[in-house]
Motif scaffolding. Sequence first.
Motif, mmCIF file in Angstrom:
data_model
loop_
_atom_site.group_PDB
_atom_site.id
_atom_site.type_symbol
_atom_site.label_atom_id
_atom_site.label_comp_id
_atom_site.label_asym_id
_atom_site.label_seq_id
_atom_site.Cartn_x
_atom_site.Cartn_y
_atom_site.Cartn_z
ATOM 1 N N LEU A 128 0.825 -1.201 0.000
ATOM 2 C CA LEU A 128 0.000 0.000 0.000
ATOM 3 C C LEU A 128 0.864 1.257 0.000
ATOM 4 C CD1 LEU A 128 -2.805 1.301 0.207
ATOM 5 C CD2 LEU A 128 -2.650 1.075 2.678
ATOM 6 N N ASN A 129 1.931 1.272 0.802
ATOM 7 C CA ASN A 129 2.829 2.433 0.829
ATOM 8 C C ASN A 129 3.519 2.629 -0.518
ATOM 9 O OD1 ASN A 129 2.201 2.959 3.509
ATOM 10 N ND2 ASN A 129 3.887 1.714 4.300
ATOM 11 N N ALA A 130 3.923 1.519 -1.142
ATOM 12 C CA ALA A 130 4.549 1.624 -2.466
ATOM 13 C C ALA A 130 3.567 2.181 -3.494
ATOM 14 C CB ALA A 130 5.068 0.257 -2.902
ATOM 15 N N GLU A 131 2.340 1.744 -3.418
ATOM 16 C CA GLU A 131 1.327 2.245 -4.341
ATOM 17 C C GLU A 131 1.067 3.726 -4.123
ATOM 18 O OE1 GLU A 131 -1.517 2.245 -7.365
ATOM 19 O OE2 GLU A 131 0.079 0.846 -6.842
ATOM 20 N N ARG A 132 1.045 4.154 -2.862
ATOM 21 C CA ARG A 132 0.868 5.575 -2.577
ATOM 22 C C ARG A 132 2.027 6.398 -3.113
ATOM 23 N NH1 ARG A 132 -1.184 5.229 3.757
ATOM 24 N NH2 ARG A 132 -3.326 4.533 3.307
ATOM 25 N N ALA A 133 3.265 5.893 -2.937
ATOM 26 C CA ALA A 133 4.431 6.612 -3.456
ATOM 27 C C ALA A 133 4.378 6.710 -4.977
ATOM 28 C CB ALA A 133 5.711 5.908 -3.011
ATOM 29 N N ARG A 134 3.969 5.608 -5.627
ATOM 30 C CA ARG A 134 3.865 5.631 -7.087
ATOM 31 C C ARG A 134 2.836 6.659 -7.550
ATOM 32 N NH1 ARG A 134 0.814 4.006 -11.059
ATOM 33 N NH2 ARG A 134 -0.780 3.260 -9.617
ATOM 34 N N ARG A 135 1.694 6.698 -6.868
ATOM 35 C CA ARG A 135 0.663 7.663 -7.246
ATOM 36 C C ARG A 135 1.139 9.094 -7.028
ATOM 37 N NH1 ARG A 135 -4.996 5.045 -4.858
ATOM 38 N NH2 ARG A 135 -4.992 3.174 -6.178
ATOM 39 N N ALA A 136 1.914 9.314 -5.950
ATOM 40 C CA ALA A 136 2.436 10.658 -5.703
ATOM 41 C C ALA A 136 3.401 11.074 -6.814
ATOM 42 C CB ALA A 136 3.134 10.704 -4.345
ATOM 43 N N GLN A 137 4.265 10.139 -7.251
ATOM 44 C CA GLN A 137 5.190 10.448 -8.337
ATOM 45 C C GLN A 137 4.434 10.733 -9.634
ATOM 46 O OE1 GLN A 137 7.876 7.139 -8.490
ATOM 47 N NE2 GLN A 137 8.969 7.722 -6.631
ATOM 48 N N VAL A 138 3.425 9.933 -9.889
ATOM 49 C CA VAL A 138 2.632 10.155 -11.104
ATOM 50 C C VAL A 138 1.947 11.518 -11.057
ATOM 51 C CG1 VAL A 138 0.607 9.361 -12.387
ATOM 52 C CG2 VAL A 138 2.295 7.709 -11.575
ATOM 53 N N THR A 139 1.410 11.870 -9.885
ATOM 54 C CA THR A 139 0.752 13.171 -9.743
ATOM 55 C C THR A 139 1.734 14.307 -9.941
ATOM 56 O OG1 THR A 139 -0.829 12.195 -8.194
ATOM 57 C CG2 THR A 139 -0.629 14.594 -8.201
ATOM 58 N N GLU A 140 2.939 14.170 -9.367
ATOM 59 C CA GLU A 140 3.952 15.217 -9.533
ATOM 60 C C GLU A 140 4.375 15.347 -10.990
ATOM 61 O OE1 GLU A 140 8.405 16.385 -7.782
ATOM 62 O OE2 GLU A 140 7.406 14.524 -7.185
ATOM 63 N N ALA A 141 4.561 14.199 -11.661
ATOM 64 C CA ALA A 141 4.952 14.248 -13.077
ATOM 65 C C ALA A 141 3.855 14.880 -13.921
ATOM 66 C CB ALA A 141 5.259 12.835 -13.572
ATOM 67 N N GLU A 142 2.623 14.532 -13.637
ATOM 68 C CA GLU A 142 1.513 15.135 -14.384
ATOM 69 C C GLU A 142 1.439 16.631 -14.138
ATOM 70 O OE1 GLU A 142 -1.914 12.988 -13.215
ATOM 71 O OE2 GLU A 142 -1.539 11.277 -14.558
ATOM 72 N N GLY A 143 1.727 17.072 -12.895
ATOM 73 C CA GLY A 143 1.732 18.503 -12.601
ATOM 74 C C GLY A 143 2.821 19.238 -13.378
ATOM 75 N N LYS A 144 4.024 18.650 -13.428
ATOM 76 C CA LYS A 144 5.105 19.277 -14.200
ATOM 77 C C LYS A 144 4.754 19.321 -15.690
ATOM 78 C CE LYS A 144 8.841 17.993 -11.042
ATOM 79 N NZ LYS A 144 10.101 17.218 -10.895
ATOM 80 N N LYS A 145 4.187 18.228 -16.171
ATOM 81 C CA LYS A 145 3.790 18.202 -17.583
ATOM 82 C C LYS A 145 2.750 19.277 -17.867
ATOM 83 C CE LYS A 145 1.501 15.237 -20.976
ATOM 84 N NZ LYS A 145 0.859 13.908 -21.208
ATOM 85 N N ARG A 146 1.819 19.442 -16.970
ATOM 86 C CA ARG A 146 0.783 20.458 -17.154
ATOM 87 C C ARG A 146 1.374 21.850 -17.128
ATOM 88 N NH1 ARG A 146 -3.442 21.688 -19.955
ATOM 89 N NH2 ARG A 146 -4.905 23.082 -18.862
ATOM 90 N N ALA A 147 2.360 22.062 -16.223
ATOM 91 C CA ALA A 147 3.014 23.375 -16.150
ATOM 92 C C ALA A 147 3.738 23.696 -17.453
ATOM 93 C CB ALA A 147 3.979 23.414 -14.974
ATOM 94 N N VAL A 148 4.447 22.686 -18.007
ATOM 95 C CA VAL A 148 5.148 22.896 -19.281
ATOM 96 C C VAL A 148 4.154 23.207 -20.391
ATOM 97 C CG1 VAL A 148 6.558 21.762 -21.042
ATOM 98 C CG2 VAL A 148 7.127 21.501 -18.628
ATOM 99 N N GLU A 149 3.023 22.475 -20.394
ATOM 100 C CA GLU A 149 2.002 22.723 -21.415
ATOM 101 C C GLU A 149 1.423 24.133 -21.296
ATOM 102 O OE1 GLU A 149 -0.798 19.666 -20.826
ATOM 103 O OE2 GLU A 149 0.362 18.106 -21.873
ATOM 104 N N LEU A 150 1.187 24.578 -20.080
ATOM 105 C CA LEU A 150 0.651 25.925 -19.887
ATOM 106 C C LEU A 150 1.660 26.983 -20.304
ATOM 107 C CD1 LEU A 150 -1.167 25.495 -16.464
ATOM 108 C CD2 LEU A 150 -2.208 25.676 -18.728
ATOM 109 N N SER A 151 2.966 26.750 -19.957
ATOM 110 C CA SER A 151 4.004 27.706 -20.368
ATOM 111 C C SER A 151 4.103 27.783 -21.889
ATOM 112 C CB SER A 151 5.349 27.294 -19.767
ATOM 113 O OG SER A 151 6.372 28.165 -20.185
ATOM 114 N N ALA A 152 4.045 26.614 -22.545
ATOM 115 C CA ALA A 152 4.102 26.617 -24.005
ATOM 116 C C ALA A 152 2.887 27.327 -24.597
ATOM 117 C CB ALA A 152 4.180 25.178 -24.517
#
Length: 292
Positions: free
Chosen positions: A184-208
């Motif tokens: 469960l902890n590993a799954e939570r960490a994976r979801r947090a990483q995915v959320t962070e990556a999606e946030g960075k991707k969204r920021a790059v898309e907005l900047s572009a």
Amino acid sequence: MNGSDFMGWNAIWLAIAIFVIICIFLGVRIVPQSEKHVVERFGRLTKVLGPGINFVVPFLDRIAHKVSVLERQLPTASQDAITTDNVLVKVETSVFYRVTEPEKTVYRIRDIDAAIATTVAGIVRSEIGKLELDQVQSNRSQLIERVREQVAMMVDDWGVEVTRAEILDVNLDEATRAAMLQQLNAERARRAQVTEAEGKKRAVELSADAELYAAEQQAKAKRVTAEAEAFATAVIAEAIKENGLEAAQYQVALKQVEAFEAVAKGAGKQTVILPAAALDAFGDAFKLLRGK
């Protein structure tokens, strides 16, 4: 009839009256609403008395069993079971039942509570053995329904009705619980990483998108400026076409005036030396202005 005979007849009638009263007392049975009575005659089942007033044969029939028909609850039981993915679980169950046919309950089974508890334990182990751990946790209502149906079929010959069969809890051993917690902890960490990556991707898309929007606005401004200059050029060309050289000299003189005005406004520029050609140009411009 002498006195002794009279007393003898009185004794006989008194005995008969007492016998009749005893027969009535023994022959009439009042059964409470919450019970059913099983009647035997010479050790053999005769009938079952329901709630209310009932009649039996005095001295021949006897009430052998008084059975409560109220709903009963078995003590909470706990049994081990193994799922198809080899996980040991401890299941807590609770069963409610009531007697519907007391003649079967008293003559076909000795300890009805123990029999039902054993039956439920076996059925629960069998049903959980068909499922994986995730299915046991997520489909508990379906599991309970299957257990209830199986128990109802098994206890039908005992004259009882299972009204409810509940799985109260499914517990895991410590090793399995620790492994699931790590997962469960590993799954939570994976979801947090995915959320962070999606946030960075969204920021790059907005900047572009912002840069693209800025470039589009600049291009639009340049296009408007170019259109304005083209319009001005067309107007000047039309004026030159109509007025000839004078209109051209007028435009040149205006540009020269604007240029010298900009030089004069510069920092520390209080004295401006103009060439003679510039003075001639000013004069031509003033003439043209007066001519206009």
